[in-house]
Write a protein that holds these residues in place. Structure first.
Motif, PDB file in Angstrom:
ATOM      1  N   ARG A  48      -4.394   1.652  -2.582  1.00  0.00           N
ATOM      2  CA  ARG A  48      -3.365   1.711  -3.591  1.00  0.00           C
ATOM      3  C   ARG A  48      -4.010   2.063  -4.937  1.00  0.00           C
ATOM      4  O   ARG A  48      -4.830   1.299  -5.831  1.00  0.00           O
ATOM      5  CB  ARG A  48      -2.993   0.206  -4.100  1.00  0.00           C
ATOM      6  CG  ARG A  48      -1.962  -0.408  -2.789  1.00  0.00           C
ATOM      7  CD  ARG A  48      -2.253  -1.941  -2.552  1.00  0.00           C
ATOM      8  NE  ARG A  48      -3.464  -2.242  -1.923  1.00  0.00           N
ATOM      9  CZ  ARG A  48      -3.817  -3.379  -1.678  1.00  0.00           C
ATOM     10  NH1 ARG A  48      -3.295  -4.534  -2.294  1.00  0.00           N
ATOM     11  NH2 ARG A  48      -4.837  -3.637  -0.788  1.00  0.00           N
ATOM     12  N   ARG A  60      -8.672  -1.838  -3.111  1.00  0.00           N
ATOM     13  CA  ARG A  60      -7.356  -1.404  -3.291  1.00  0.00           C
ATOM     14  C   ARG A  60      -7.545   0.147  -3.200  1.00  0.00           C
ATOM     15  O   ARG A  60      -6.889   0.761  -3.910  1.00  0.00           O
ATOM     16  CB  ARG A  60      -6.989  -1.749  -4.838  1.00  0.00           C
ATOM     17  CG  ARG A  60      -7.104  -3.157  -5.053  1.00  0.00           C
ATOM     18  CD  ARG A  60      -5.807  -3.783  -4.321  1.00  0.00           C
ATOM     19  NE  ARG A  60      -5.362  -5.192  -4.966  1.00  0.00           N
ATOM     20  CZ  ARG A  60      -6.042  -6.157  -4.804  1.00  0.00           C
ATOM     21  NH1 ARG A  60      -7.041  -6.177  -3.729  1.00  0.00           N
ATOM     22  NH2 ARG A  60      -5.674  -7.242  -5.207  1.00  0.00           N
ATOM     23  N   ALA A  71       0.987  -1.234   0.027  1.00  0.00           N
ATOM     24  CA  ALA A  71       0.185  -0.078  -0.018  1.00  0.00           C
ATOM     25  C   ALA A  71       0.894   1.294  -0.053  1.00  0.00           C
ATOM     26  O   ALA A  71       2.124   1.421   0.385  1.00  0.00           O
ATOM     27  CB  ALA A  71      -0.802  -0.043   1.209  1.00  0.00           C
TER      28      ALA A  71
END
Length: 310
Positions: free
Chosen positions: A35, A32, A10
């Motif tokens: 990310r 995510r 991350a």
């Protein structure tokens, strides 16, 4: 994984780990949201398609909504797709150093909770899709096929990145259709450009895991190409930017064509810059360069937006 549940790859200091309510963090990590590079890489092709379509017959007020809807849809469908990917790959992820801290293999969520979260994200994205017109709706539904197949591709082909490219660049077709311009050869050339770009950046990404992938039998272009990867990446660079130029030549005229060709040139220049820094044996460098493809795509999007405005 830290005691807070942070995922190993991350972005440090990301908003999920820093500010999100604790009970939501595992689900946002599944999506995510910590990310964001992948969300950008799903969204940018949508903006390419919208901008080039508008470069043919002009901007419309509805295009503003298309751009916003694509952004929301990219976030949601990337989240749903990653949740599906993690459900199918949870045993593989538990065996790979970089991925064993993800919410499913680390036990932050159960498979049932992940499945419900996937359905919720898909349903909200579907509601947004319904605002974009009949052709776009059909294309959006068709996109579920490559999304569903992709997690299994690494089990049966050395080219799973092709399946990722098919899914991640579908937004070119969808946004183009939502704008209302008929799909044509220029659309297909731009779609092919995006697909080859995916081969470029995801081969770089896959070099982070080649040793673990070899141990567990997961296939990838990074493993297939091995030490020859830089040569393949140069080929992908030339082909992707060349196809973008072809798309501009097929779809645009006059000043819009000039802007489209500049988009292809700037896009190529960024990928050349990446190649000067590439070290396929350094996972940190591979991750950094992978993430930098957000900027490569946005540079192209900026020039294509110029094509829509001239």
């Amino acid at each position: 994984m830290t005691n807070s549940g942070q995922v190993a790859d991350a972005v440090m200091g990301n908003w999920v780990d820093r500010n999100a309510p604790a009970r939501w963090r595992p689900y946002l990590r599944l999506s995510r949201a910590d990310r964001p590079a992948g969300t950008w890489l799903l969204l940018i092709p949508c903006w390419w398609g919208l901008a080039m379509a508008a470069g043919i017959d002009g901007l419309r007020l509805f295009d503003l909504w298309i751009a916003v809807a694509c952004a929301a849809g990219a976030f949601l469908m990337r989240g749903a797709g990653c949740t599906w990917n993690d459900l199918t790959d949870r045993d593989f992820d538990a065996a790979v150093a970089r991925t064993r801290s993800r919410p499913l293999p680390s036990g932050q969520v159960t498979p049932k909770q992940a499945a419900v979260w996937m359905v919720v994200q898909t349903a909200i994205a579907g509601a947004i899709l319904l605002t974009l017109g009949g052709t776009a709706i059909l294309l959006g539904l068709a996109a579920l096929i490559p999304v569903a197949v992709y997690p299994f591709a690494k089990r049966f082909t050395w080219w799973p990145q092709v399946f990722l490219g098919i899914a991640f660049n579908w937004g070119i077709l969808l946004a183009w259709a939502a704008h209302g311009t008929p799909l044509g050869w220029g659309t297909l050339a731009l779609y092919a450009s995006g697909l080859v770009w995916t081969l470029f950046y995801d081969t770089i990404y896959a070099h982070q895991d080649t040793e673990d992938d070899a141990l567990i039998g997961v296939k990838s272009t990074a493993r297939l190409f091995g030490a020859a990867s830089p040569l393949w990446l140069v080929a992908f660079l030339i082909l992707s930017s060349g196809l973008m130029a072809v798309a501009a030549l097929l779809a645009l005229t006059g000043a819009a064509l000039a802007a489209g060709l500049l988009a292809a040139a700037a896009f190529a220049a960024h990928m050349v810059w990446q190649m000067t820094r590439l070290d396929i044996d350094d996972p940190h460098t591979c991750l950094t360069l992978f993430r930098s493809n957000r900027d490569a795509g946005l540079v192209a999007a900026l020039f294509l937006a110029g094509a829509a405005l001239v």
